[in-house]
Design an enzyme around this catalytic site. Structure first.
Site, short mmCIF file in Angstrom:
data_model
loop_
_atom_site.label_atom_id
_atom_site.label_comp_id
_atom_site.label_asym_id
_atom_site.label_seq_id
_atom_site.Cartn_x
_atom_site.Cartn_y
_atom_site.Cartn_z
N ARG A 108 0.81 -1.24 0.00
CA ARG A 108 0.00 0.00 0.00
C ARG A 108 0.84 1.27 0.00
NH1 ARG A 108 -2.42 -2.97 3.79
NH2 ARG A 108 -4.15 -4.23 3.04
N LYS A 130 2.63 11.42 -11.82
CA LYS A 130 1.70 10.55 -12.53
C LYS A 130 2.48 9.33 -12.98
CE LYS A 130 -0.38 13.20 -15.76
NZ LYS A 130 -1.28 13.24 -16.92
N GLU A 172 9.44 17.05 -26.23
CA GLU A 172 8.83 17.60 -25.01
C GLU A 172 9.47 18.94 -24.64
OE1 GLU A 172 6.20 16.13 -24.01
OE2 GLU A 172 6.43 14.01 -24.52
N LYS A 214 7.92 22.31 -15.97
CA LYS A 214 6.97 21.24 -15.64
C LYS A 214 6.63 21.27 -14.15
CE LYS A 214 5.08 16.80 -16.06
NZ LYS A 214 5.03 15.46 -16.59
N GLU A 224 -4.76 18.03 -12.63
CA GLU A 224 -4.98 18.23 -14.06
C GLU A 224 -6.36 18.82 -14.37
OE1 GLU A 224 -4.12 15.88 -18.19
OE2 GLU A 224 -3.65 14.88 -16.32
N ARG A 228 -2.33 22.15 -15.86
CA ARG A 228 -1.62 20.92 -16.21
C ARG A 228 -2.08 20.36 -17.55
NH1 ARG A 228 0.60 16.22 -12.16
NH2 ARG A 228 1.52 14.95 -13.78
N ASN A 232 -0.60 18.73 -22.25
CA ASN A 232 -1.07 17.77 -23.25
C ASN A 232 -0.98 18.32 -24.67
OD1 ASN A 232 -1.75 15.73 -21.45
ND2 ASN A 232 -3.73 16.67 -21.00
N HIS A 235 -0.54 16.09 -27.59
CA HIS A 235 -0.64 14.72 -27.10
C HIS A 235 -1.96 14.02 -27.39
CE1 HIS A 235 3.09 15.57 -25.16
NE2 HIS A 235 3.13 14.40 -24.57
N HIS A 239 -1.02 10.76 -28.96
CA HIS A 239 -1.24 9.43 -28.37
C HIS A 239 -1.98 8.51 -29.33
CE1 HIS A 239 -0.64 10.75 -23.93
NE2 HIS A 239 0.46 10.24 -24.43
N HIS A 249 7.10 8.19 -29.26
CA HIS A 249 6.28 9.18 -28.58
C HIS A 249 6.60 10.59 -29.09
CE1 HIS A 249 3.86 10.90 -25.40
NE2 HIS A 249 4.89 11.65 -25.03
N1 LIG Z 1 4.54 9.98 -15.84
C1 LIG Z 1 4.49 10.98 -16.70
O1 LIG Z 1 4.03 12.06 -16.38
C2 LIG Z 1 5.02 10.76 -18.07
C3 LIG Z 1 5.23 11.85 -18.92
C4 LIG Z 1 5.77 11.61 -20.17
C5 LIG Z 1 6.07 10.32 -20.56
N2 LIG Z 1 5.84 9.29 -19.72
C6 LIG Z 1 6.16 7.91 -20.11
O2 LIG Z 1 7.55 7.81 -20.34
C7 LIG Z 1 7.78 6.77 -21.27
C8 LIG Z 1 8.77 7.22 -22.29
O3 LIG Z 1 9.98 7.57 -21.68
P1 LIG Z 1 11.36 7.38 -22.44
O4 LIG Z 1 11.30 8.03 -23.75
O5 LIG Z 1 12.43 7.75 -21.50
O6 LIG Z 1 11.31 5.83 -22.75
P2 LIG Z 1 12.15 4.57 -22.24
O7 LIG Z 1 12.16 4.49 -20.78
O8 LIG Z 1 11.62 3.41 -23.01
O9 LIG Z 1 13.62 4.90 -22.73
C9 LIG Z 1 13.88 4.94 -24.11
C10 LIG Z 1 15.03 4.01 -24.48
O10 LIG Z 1 16.23 4.61 -24.05
C11 LIG Z 1 16.95 3.71 -23.23
N3 LIG Z 1 17.69 4.54 -22.29
C12 LIG Z 1 17.20 5.40 -21.37
N4 LIG Z 1 18.20 6.06 -20.79
C13 LIG Z 1 19.35 5.61 -21.34
C14 LIG Z 1 20.72 5.93 -21.17
N5 LIG Z 1 21.12 6.89 -20.33
N6 LIG Z 1 21.63 5.24 -21.88
C15 LIG Z 1 21.23 4.29 -22.77
N7 LIG Z 1 19.96 3.97 -23.01
C16 LIG Z 1 19.04 4.63 -22.30
C17 LIG Z 1 15.91 2.80 -22.64
O11 LIG Z 1 16.47 1.57 -22.27
C18 LIG Z 1 14.95 2.65 -23.81
O12 LIG Z 1 15.44 1.70 -24.70
C19 LIG Z 1 6.43 6.40 -21.83
O13 LIG Z 1 5.99 5.19 -21.28
C20 LIG Z 1 5.52 7.52 -21.40
O14 LIG Z 1 4.19 7.12 -21.23
C21 LIG Z 1 5.32 9.49 -18.49
ZN LIG Z 2 4.76 13.36 -23.88
#
Ligand SMILES: NC(=O)c1ccc[n+]([C@@H]2O[C@H](COP(=O)([O-])OP(=O)(O)OC[C@H]3O[C@@H](n4cnc5c(N)ncnc54)[C@H](O)[C@@H]3O)[C@@H](O)[C@H]2O)c1
Ligand SMILES: [Zn+2]
Length: 353
Positions: A108, A130, A172, A214, A224, A228, A232, A235, A239, A249
């Protein structure tokens, strides 16, 4: 090292900007901590945290699902994790989302922190609390809002980040500038990706500025309901096409931002579409897609942001100033059909999943 704090729902999160990974020891006792990372980050940097309890997950969005949560929970049980355990996600947005989500539900709720390692995670995913997982076609359908104790930034971890992921994250960065900071937008127009990859000081400033943007938005509006939603920008359509086609993305959001700029022209006095297209191109992002408006609308109808027969859509008044408008779904469909695929259009393959 620079410190920045933001407060959401009574909880203060401290961002350690320009710190070193070694500072983790000061933030979280080794005995009480379980690190969660993915195989790519572990291969590139795992030696730096030898001796810490570590869970390594497979890399990629397709693993941001319940099965991975189950596997992490199983490993936490094996480590003897209890309510005093802190989880620290070291990775991109997939790792930070999964870590925050598991931290919210294991016993929890455990405390947690992040060491974001991708540009996208540094400027976006790690900030705001989030955290969730995907279910089938629906991204982030299941999740929680809960703030981490800390965010630790070590820009040297970016050395191993593939170029395509730099580009992804800059979507972004461009978004933040477009909705909030005209001056930052101009800076991006003047500079380039290779410049930021080489100039550590400029990169640190850029990431710091994005964290501030941010964090400030999230601080004002945790749930949101107001500002906030501006995050989007790009997005809603982004999405939908990210799910339907083989797009990253950042690519999907870039295309979504251009569409939102064009739609802005119908509802506001916005005239900056060419500038947005210019800066996206400069950072290697696509600006058009030959998507199927009908298929896109089917996904949009399921969008969480839809309210009855209309949608909240984020538009620009001008560069640096975004606004939310309610657009009837029928009108949106007409506008999307009307957006030209244009030269260099991306023609997507339907994603099999
Ligand atoms: N929580 C939120 O508010 C929020 C906001 C935006 C995006 N997201 C989420 O974030 C995700 C996308 O994030 P992302 O683009 O970082 O994707 P990811 O975590 O898949 O990373 C992208 C790739 O880069 C690699 N990688 C990351 N850092 C590295 C490094 N320093 N060296 C070598 N390889 C590295 C990872 O292994 C992966 O293959 C999505 O799932 C999205 O929904 C969440
Ligand atoms: Zn995004």
């Amino acid at each position: 090292m620079r410190r920045l704090t933001y407060k959401v729902g009574g909880k203060t999160t401290t961002c350690y900007l320009d710190a070193g990974l070694s500072y983790l020891r000061m933030l979280s006792g080794k005995e009480q901590t379980v690190l969660i990372t993915d195989e790519h980050v572990f291969a590139a940097h795992g030696k730096k945290w030898g001796g810490w309890n570590t869970i390594v997950i497979k890399a990629g969005e397709q693993y941001k699902v319940q099965a991975t949560v189950d596997s992490i929970v199983g490993q936490l049980i094996a480590f003897g994790a209890d309510r005093k355990t802190r989880l620290v996600g070291i990775g991109g947005g997939v790792v930070t989302d999964l870590t925050g989500y598991v931290a919210a539900i294991y016993m929890r709720g455990l405390s947690f922190g992040f060491v974001p390692t991708s540009i996208l995670a540094m400027v976006d995913a790690a900030i705001g609390g989030k955290n969730g997982i995907d279910v089938g076609l629906y991204k982030n359908l299941v999740g929680t809002i809960r703030q981490p104790d800390f965010l630790l930034y070590d820009y040297s971890l970016l050395k191993s980040l593939p170029k395509s992921e730099w580009v992804n994250g800059f979507a972004e960065v461009i978004k933040h500038a477009a909705i909030r900071r005209a001056a930052l937008f101009s800076e991006l127009e003047q500079r380039s990706l290779p410049f930021y990859q080489k100039d550590r000081v400029a990169l640190a400033k850029l990431i710091g500025a994005n964290v501030r943007i941010k964090a400030a938005v999230v601080e004002k509006d945790e749930l949101e309901r107001g500002d906030r939603r501006l995050l989007n920008f790009g997005h809603t359509l982004g999405h939908a096409i990210e799910n339907l086609y083989e797009l990253s993305h950042g690519q999907a959001v870039a295309i979504g931002m251009v569409a939102a700029c064009r739609i802005s022209g119908e509802f506001t006095d916005f005239t900056g579409t060419a500038r947005v297209i210019g800066v996206l191109k400069k950072y290697g992002l696509p600006t058009h897609a030959g998507y199927d408006p009908k298929a896109v609308m089917d996904v949009l109808r399921m969008d969480k942001k839809r309210e009855k027969e209309s949608m909240n859509y984020v538009l620009l008044n001008k560069i640096g100033e975004a606004v939310v408008r309610v657009i009837p779904v029928a009108q949106l469909e007409q506008l999307l059909v009307g957006i030209p695929a244009g030269a260099g259009a991306f023609s997507g393959k339907t994603r099999a999943r």
